[in-house]
Write an enzyme that holds these catalytic residues in place. Structure first.
Site, short mmCIF file in Angstrom:
data_model
loop_
_atom_site.label_atom_id
_atom_site.label_comp_id
_atom_site.label_asym_id
_atom_site.label_seq_id
_atom_site.Cartn_x
_atom_site.Cartn_y
_atom_site.Cartn_z
CG ASP A 173 -2.15 -0.81 1.12
OD1 ASP A 173 -2.35 -1.35 0.25
OD2 ASP A 173 -2.86 -0.70 2.20
CG ASP A 189 -6.63 -3.88 1.70
OD1 ASP A 189 -6.81 -3.70 0.63
OD2 ASP A 189 -6.19 -2.95 2.51
CG ASP A 204 -4.60 0.17 5.24
OD1 ASP A 204 -5.52 -0.21 4.27
OD2 ASP A 204 -4.29 1.16 5.24
#
Length: 1185
Positions: free
Chosen positions: A502, A827, A823
Site C-alpha cells: 500500500d 484488503d 489495512d
C-alpha cells in the site's frame, strides 16, 4: 458427552448465581438479556418495546446513559462484571509438564530402546546354572570377565534408560517452553485489541476484555464486534454476519427495524453506537464456545471421527459457528479473531485455530488436521498450505528415515547371522537350554546396536531445529515490529520475490497535511490567509469539513512539547480538519451545535462510492448535503462552483477539463492527494428519496479542491533499495490517483526515470487483463505483471486479481512468492490469497488483521525488509543444522554398521550414540538455529520453491567432512591399538570392561563433531567460519558446555558410558584430530563445485516434481487425508513398511509442495471474497487451477 454437560452446567451455574444475587442491583438479569439477544429483526424490536418501553428504558434498567455511557466508577464496573460476567472466554488449560513427558515417550524409537534396555537389564541378572559354562556356551560367556564385571552387566541397560529419560525431558521442556512462549505472544496480541467506548461522556479506547454490560460502544467500518449489543443509533450500518449464520449477504442494521448486533461479526459499512448487553460466555459467540466445551479434547476427537466419515458435510453446529470457532485461542477474548493461530498449542484445538473467515471453509478438513502425531508435535507449524520448507523437510525426513531403517535392519541381520554361523556351524556347538539366556542376551545386544543405528539415522532433531529456529525468530521479530501470527509465514517471507505494498501509511508517514487549495477561482500553492477568502465560501467550507467527517476524527494538542499535534481517526479527514484550523476556525463548536445523533442521513465512505456525504436539516426548513471525496469523482457530479464572492456559478464540462489540467494534475504531480468538497441544498417538501443514491449524489456545487500531502517515510527509499538488491520486486498498489502514485513511487525509488516500467490505473489494468467477456486471462496478465510497478485507483478486487495473477503465473521457472500489505476490511481477500499477508497494526482494521499472517506493529515498510531478513535466516539456520546433522548421521551410521559387521560390536555403544544424538539434535539445533541474521542475507536472490534443500556446496561439505571423519575413525579402530600402544578393544566378550581403545574412538568422534559444528556455521562456502561467532552467546556456551560434559563423561563416565579415563597425552591427540576438522574445512572450501559434477545430482535429493497434478482434487480427497496424516507421523512411518510409504509419498508429490486442500480452499475463499457460502458446499468446490 461429559464435556457438554460440564460446560452447560458451568453456564447454568453462572446464570443461577447471577440472577439470584444481582436482580436487585439491575433491573434485568443475565438470562433475560441472553433471551433478548437470541431474537432477530422485528421480534427483537417488539420485545424491547413490550419489556422496556424503548431503548432508553433498557438503558435505565442497566443504569447507563445512551449519550454519556457509564460513569467509569470502579465499584460499578466490578459489580457489572460480577452480575453479567467478564468479556473473556476462560482459556483452555495448557498441557502440564507430565502430559508433555508422556507425549514425548510416545516416540517409537524411544519405546523400542526402552524395551530392549529392560530385556537387557532382566537378562543381566540371570546366572546360567551349573557354574562354569564357559566352554559349553562358547564365545557367549568367554573372555576377560572378572567377578566385578559380571555384576555390572546391568549398567548398560540402566544407562540406556537414563539417557532415554534425558531425551524425553529435553523434548518435554522444549514443548513446554514453546507453549509458554506462544501464550505470551497471544496475550500480547490480546492486549493490543482495543475498542472505542463512551464513558463519562468521553470516547476512550479500552482493551476488549474490559468492556462490561451497559457500556456504550462506538462502532465503525472495519470493526470486529467484541460483544453482543443493541444498536442505539446507526448511519448506513451494514454487518457481515456470515461468521455466525453462514449467510454471505451483508445485513442492514437500523435502530427501528433490526437493532441486534452480535459478537464476532464484522462491520462492513457505516458507523453507529451500541449498548452492550452480553459479554464473554453469555454472548452468542461465547454460548457457542461453551457448547463446544471451549475445545475439549474428547469432544474434538469425536467430531474428527464424524468429520472424516462425511468429509463433505460437516456438522451443522460447526458451520454455523465457523468463524466463531476460529477464535478459540488460549485465552481468547471473544472477539479475538486476531490471534488465533500463532499459538503453538495442542493438536486437538489446532483445527479451531484457522483464520476466522477461513474457519468455515476449513471445517471439513478437520479429519486431515486431526491425526497429528510425534513429528508435528514438535513443529506444530500452523497450516495454511504446507510451507516451502516444511514440504522439503518432510520429504527429506522420510528419505533419511527409510535409509536408516534399512541400515539398522541389515546391521541386526548380519550380526545375528554371523554369531549363529560362527557358533553353531563353524564351531559346531549344540544349543544348550541353560545357555539360552546368554544367547538371548547377545541377540538383545545386537538388537540394541541396530536400534542405536536407527536412533542416530533418524533426524528427530529436524522438527526441533525448525521449531527452535522459528520460535526464536518470532520472539526477535517482535522487537523488529513484526508480530507473527502464523509461524511458517516467517520462513515463507525469506523466499518472497514480490511485495505489493500500500502507499498510505506504509511507504508514507500517514500524517496528512493540507498544503494547497483551489477556492473561489484561485489556485493557492500554499494555504491562504482567511482574510482573502469570502466569508460565505469560508463558512460553507468549514461546516462541510466539520460535519461531514467521522466525529471520532479529531486533532488533539501535541503530547510532548514541540511535537506535532496528534491526529486521531481517519488521517485524510485529519488533514481537512487541519485546514480548518489553519484558516483560524474551530470545528468543535460546530459539531457541538449539531451532535452526531442529529445528523439526518449519512452516506459513509466505501470503496465503491469513494466519497462521503452527510445530510443535515436546516433551521429554516429544507436539507443540506455536504459531500467530499476523490476530486475527479466528486467534480464529475458538480454542475456549479462557488466563485470569488462565494456565489454559485455554472460549472460546464469544459471548465471541469480545464480544472483537471490546471489544478488537479499539477497537484497530483507534486505527489498531493486531491480532495474535492461540495454541497447541495434540497427542499423540505417533497422530501427527497434518500435511498435513491444516484439522484441524491448529483448536481452538486463545488466549494474547493484541497491538495493533501503525505510525506514519504525517511527510511523507505533505503529499504526499497535493499529489497531490490535482494531480488525482490516492490510494487505499489494504491487507491490514489495515478500522478500522485507515480510521484510518490519516484520518491521511494520503486521506479526510476528512463526504466521500462508500467504505471497504470485500475481501469487500464482491467482493460489489459480481461477478454471481451470480462474474464481475467492468465496470458494477458502475464504480459502486464512483470513490468507493472504502480497500480493506482485500484479497487480491492484489482489487488486480489493482481496477487492471484502473479502467484498463478508460470512465466518464470520458479513460482513467485508474493507478500502483500493491507489495512482495510476490503484488503482481506488479497491478504489471504498472498503467500504472506502483512496487516497494519495501527491503521489496520480488525478484519485485515484477522486475514493476515504478520502484523506490522509500526505500519512501516522497513519492518517488512526485516521480516525478509529473518525469513532467510530461518532457512539458512535449518540448512546449517542439516549440514551438521547429516555429516554426523552419515558417519555414525557407517561406523556402527561396518564396525558391527566386521567386529560384531559397534565401536560406538548405545549410550554413547544417545549422547551423540543429544549433541546433534538438541544442542546443535539450539546452537545453529539461534544465529542472528546479517545484512549479507539481503545480498543474494531468493532461493525459490524448487531449489533443493541441500545445495551442492552443502553436499560437498557433508561428503568431505564425512570422508575425513571415517578415515580417522577406521584408522583408530583397526590400527589404533598399535599407534597408541594399548590393548585392542575389538572382539571383546559380553560385559567386558570398557577399553581405552574404544574410549579414544568415542572421544575423537565427539570432538570432531564439536569442531565441525563451527564449520557448519557457514553454508555458502565462506572461508572465515569464526565470523560473528561472539554475536551468538548461545552458540559459544553450547560448544564449551558440550566440551566440558564430554570431559566428565570420559573421565568419570566409567561403565555406563563404556569409557575409561584417558591421560593428558591421549586427550591432546583426540583434540588435535578434532581440530583437524577446521583445517580440513579450509581444504574443502578450496575445491570448486564445478569440478564435482556428481554433486548436482546428489543435491536433488529433496527436489521432487513441484507441479500440481491435473487430477480432480475431490477424487483424491480421502487419499490426501491419509497421505498428509502419514507424512506427519514422524518416525512411526519408518516402521510402517516401505511400500505403503511409497504410495503415499507419490500421492503427496503430485501436489505442489503440499498445496493440499487447505491451500486450494484458501485460494477459493479469497476468490469468493470472504464469501462464506462456499463453506456450505465444503469440498464440493471445483478446484481453482
Amino acid at each position: 458427552m461429559g464435556d457438554l454437560t460440564n460446560s452447560d452446567f458451568y453456564a447454568k451455574n453462572q446464570r443461577n448465581s447471577s440472577s439470584a444475587n444481582h436482580e436487585g442491583d439491575f433491573g434485568v438479569s443475565v438470562m433475560e438479556l441472553r433471551g433478548l439477544m437470541e431474537l432477530r429483526g422485528g421480534e427483537a424490536v417488539v420485545k424491547i418495546q413490550e419489556d422496556y418501553g424503548d431503548m432508553d428504558g433498557l438503558c435505565q434498567r442497566l443504569k447507563t446513559s445512551p449519550t454519556e455511557g457509564l460513569s467509569g466508577d470502579v465499584t460499578d464496573l466490578e459489580k457489572r462484571k460480577e452480575a453479567f460476567g467478564q468479556n473473556l472466554i476462560p482459556p483452555k488449560k495448557p498441557k502440564t509438564f507430565l502430559e508433555l513427558i508422556w507425549e514425548a515417550l510416545q516416540d517409537v524409537t524411544l519405546i523400542i530402546l526402552e524395551v530392549a534396555a529392560l530385556i537387557s537389564l532382566g537378562l543381566s541378572f540371570y546366572q546360567p546354572p551349573g557354574g562354569d559354562t564357559g566352554d559349553s556356551c562358547g564365545t557367549a560367556a568367554g573372555g576377560g570377565e572378572d567377578e566385578g564385571e559380571a555384576e555390572s552387566g546391568w549398567i548398560e541397560g540402566a544407562a540406556i534408560l537414563l539417557s532415554v529419560a534425558c531425551v524425553v525431558l529435553v523434548t518435554a521442556f522444549n514443548d513446554w517452553s514453546k507453549e509458554k512462549q506462544f501464550r505470551g505472544l497471544q496475550s500480547r496480541i490480546e492486549q493490543e485489541q482495543k475498542f472505542q467506548v463512551v464513558r463519562g461522556a468521553q470516547v476512550i479506547q479500552l482493551p476488549v476484555a474490559d468492556i462490561v454490560v451497559g457500556d456504550i460502544a462506538q462502532i465503525k467500518y472495519g470493526d470486529l464486534l467484541p460483544a453482543d449489543g443493541v444498536l442505539i443509533q446507526g448511519n448506513d450500518l451494514k454487518i457481515d454476519e456470515s461468521s455466525l449464520t453462514g449467510e454471505s449477504d451483508h445485513v442492514k442494521k437500523t435502530a427501528d427495524r433490526d437493532p441486534m448486533l452480535l459478537s464476532g461479526t464484522h462491520v462492513m459499512e457505516g458507523s453507529g453506537r451500541m449498548l452492550v448487553t452480553a459479554v464473554g460466555v453469555n454472548s452468542q459467540t461465547g454460548i457457542i464456545f461453551t457448547l463446544l466445551g471451549a475445545g475439549e479434547v474428547g469432544e474434538e476427537e469425536k467430531k474428527e471421527k464424524r468429520d472424516s466419515s462425511h468429509p463433505s458435510d460437516p456438522p451443522i453446529s460447526t458451520i454455523a459457528t465457523g468463524a466463531a470457532v476460529g477464535k478459540a485461542p488460549g485465552n481468547a477474548y471473544i472477539v479475538n479473531g486476531k490471534m488465533q493461530d500463532g499459538n503453538i498449542e495442542n493438536n486437538q484445538t489446532k483445527v479451531k485455530k484457522q483464520d476466522g473467515a477461513a474457519a468455515m471453509e476449513m471445517q471439513p478438513l478437520k479429519s486431515a488436521e486431526g491425526g497429528e502425531t510425534e513429528e508435528k508435535k514438535k513443529t506444530n507449524v500452523s497450516k495454511k498450505e504446507k510451507s516451502v520448507l516444511q514440504g522439503k523437510l518432510t520429504k527429506l525426513a522420510v528419505q533419511i528415515g527409510k535409509a536408516g531403517l534399512v541400515m539398522s535392519a541389515i546391521t541386526v541381520i548380519i550380526l545375528v547371522l554371523y554369531f549363529a554361523v560362527d557358533n553353531f556351524v563353524l564351531q559346531k556347538r549344540p544349543w544348550l537350554t541353560e545357555c539360552t539366556p546368554i544367547y538371548v542376551q547377545y541377540f538383545v545386544k545386537f538388537f540394541i546396536i541396530g536400534v542405536t543405528v536407527l536412533v542416530v539415522a533418524v533426524p528427530e532433531g529436524l522438527p526441533l531445529a525448525v521449531t527452535i529456529s522459528l520460535a526464536y525468530s518470532v520472539k526477535k521479530m517482535m522487537k523488529d515490529n513484526n508480530l507473527v501470527r502464523h509461524l511458517d509465514a516467517c520462513e515463507t517471507m525469506g523466499n518472497a520475490t514480490a511485495i505489493c505494498s500500500d502507499k498510505t501509511g506504509t511507504l508514507t508517514t500517514n500524517r496528512m497535511t493540507a498544503v494547497a487549495c483551489y477556492i473561489g477561482d484561485v489556485h493557492y500553492k500554499e494555504i491562504p490567509d482567511p482574510g482573502v477568502l469570502s466569508n460565505k465560501s469560508l463558512d460553507i467550507l468549514v461546516n462541510a469539513i466539520s460535519l461531514n467527517s467521522a466525529y471520532t476524527t479529531k486533532i488533539l494538542p501535541a503530547t510532548k512539547e514541540g511535537g506535532l499535534p496528534m491526529q486521531v481517526g481517519n488521517k485524510t479527514e485529519c488533514g481537512l480538519l487541519g485546514l480548518v484550523l489553519k484558516l483560524k476556525r474551530d470545528y468543535q463548536p460546530i459539531r457541538n451545535q449539531i451532535p452526531e445523533e442529529k445528523l439526518y442521513k449519512v452516506y459513509t465512505f466505501n470503496s465503491v462510492r469513494k466519497s462521503m456525504s452527510t445530510v443535515i436539516k436546516l433551521p429554516e426548513g429544507g436539507f443540506r448535503m455536504y459531500s467530499k471525496g476523490a476530486s475527479e469523482i466528486v467534480l464529475k457530479k458538480c454542475t456549479k462552483i462557488l466563485n470569488a464572492e462565494g456565489e454559485p456559478r455554472v460549472f460546464r464540462p469544459r471548465d471541469k477539463d480545464e480544472m483537471v489540467k490546471k489544478v488537479i494534475e499539477p497537484m497530483a504531480c507534486d505527489g498531493l492527494r486531491t480532495i474535492c468538497v461540495a454541497y447541495r441544498d434540497f427542499p423540505a417538501d417533497p422530501e427527497p428519496l434518500w435511498d435513491n443514491e444516484n439522484d441524491i449524489l448529483n448536481e452538486l456545487t463545488a466549494v474547493c479542491v484541497v491538495g493533501i500531502e503525505d510525506p514519504v517515510r525517511p527510511e523507505v527509499p533505503a529499504a526499497i533499495v535493499r529489497c531490490q538488491r535482494a531480488g525482490i520486486t516492490v510494487r505499489m498498489v494504491t487507491g490514489d490517483n495515478l500522478n500522485t502514485a507515480r510521484a510518490i513511487a519516484m520518491k521511494c525509488g520503486i521506479i526510476h526515470p528512463g526504466e521500462d516500467f508500467l504505471a497504470i490505473d485500475g481501469k487500464e489494468f482491467n482493460r489489459r487483463i480481461r477478454n471481451e467477456k470480462g474474464e481475467v486471462e492468465q496470458e494477458r496478465m502475464d504480459k502486464v505483471w512483470p513490468k507493472l510497478r504502480v497500480l493506482a485507483r485500484s479497487s480491492p478486487t484489482d489487488k486480489h486479481t493482481l496477487v492471484k495473477g502473479i502467484i498463478d503465473s508460470t512465466l518464470t521457472d520458479q513460482r513467485q512468492v508474493v507478500a502483500v500489505t493491507g489495512d482495510g476490511t476490503n484488503d482481506g481477500p488479497a491478504l489471504k490469497k498472498a503467500d504472506v499477508g502483512f496487516a497494519m497494526g495501527i491503521a489496520g482494521t480488525d478484519v485485515a488483521k484477522e486475514a493476515s499472517d504478520i502484523i506490522l506493529t509500526d505500519d512501516n515498510f522497513s519492518s517488512i525488509v526485516k521480516a525478509v531478513m529473518w525469513g532467510r535466516n530461518v532457512y539458512d539456520s535449518i540448512s546449517k543444522f542439516l549440514q551438521f546433522q547429516l555429516t554426523v548421521n552419515v558417519v555414525a551410521v557407517i561406523v556402527a554398521f561396518t564396525g558391527a559387521c566386521i567386529t560384531q560390536d559397534s565401536p560406538l555403544k548405545a549410550v554413547q550414540m544417545l549422547w551423540v544424538n543429544l549433541i546433534m539434535d538438541t544442542f546443535a539445533s539450539l546452537a545453529l538455529a539461534t544465529e542472528p541474521p546479517t545484512e549479507a542475507l539481503l545480498m543474494r536472490k531468493p532461493y525459490g520453491r524448487n531449489k533443493p534443500l541441500i545445495s551442492s556446496t552443502m553436499t560437498k561439505n557433508i561428503l568431505g567432512h564425512g570422508i575425513y571423519q571415517l578415515v580417522i575413525i577406521f584408522s583408530l579402530l583397526f590400527v589404533g591399538e598399535q599407534i597408541f600402544d594399548i590393548d585392542s578393544g575389538r572382539n571383546a566378550p559380553l560385559h567386558s570392561p570398557p577399553s581405552e581403545h574404544y574410549t579414544i574412538i568415542f572421544n575423537t568422534f565427539v570432538l570432531m563433531q564439536l569442531f565441525n559444528e563451527i564449520n557448519a556455521r557457514k553454508i555458502h562456502g565462506e572461508r572465515n567460519v569464526f565470523d560473528g561467532i561472539f554475536r551468538n552467546p548461545i552458540f559459544c556456551s553450547i560448544v564449551f558446555g558440550t566440551f566440558a560434559i564430554q570431559i566428565v563423561i570420559v573421565q568419570l563416565g566409567g561403565k555406563p558410558f563404556s569409557c575409561t579415563p584417558l591421560d593428558l597425552e591421549k586427550w591432546g591427540w583426540c583434540t588435535f584430530l578434532g581440530l583437524g576438522e577446521l583445517v580440513w574445512g579450509q581444504v574443502i572450501a578450496t575445491i570448486p563445485n564445478s569440478k564435482l559434477r556428481f554433486l548436482r545430482g546428489a543435491g536433488q535429493l529433496t527436489k521432487k516434481n513441484e507441479m500440481p497434478g491435473d487430477e480432480d482434487m475431490n477424487e483424491d480427497n480421502e487419499e490426501i487425508d491419509h497421505a498428509e496424516r502419514e507424512l506427519r507421523r514422524g518416525q512411526v512411518l519408518w516402521f510402517r513398511g516401505l511400500s505403503r510409504i511409497q504410495t503415499q509419498i507419490d500421492v503427496v508429490n503430485t501436489f505442489k509442495s503440499g498445496s493440499s486442500f487447505q491451500g486450494q480452499l484458501r485460494r477459493q475463499s479469497s476468490t469468493t471474497s470472504q464469501n462464506q457460502d462456499s463453506a456450505k458446499s465444503g469440498l464440493r468446490l471445483p478446484p481453482t487451477p
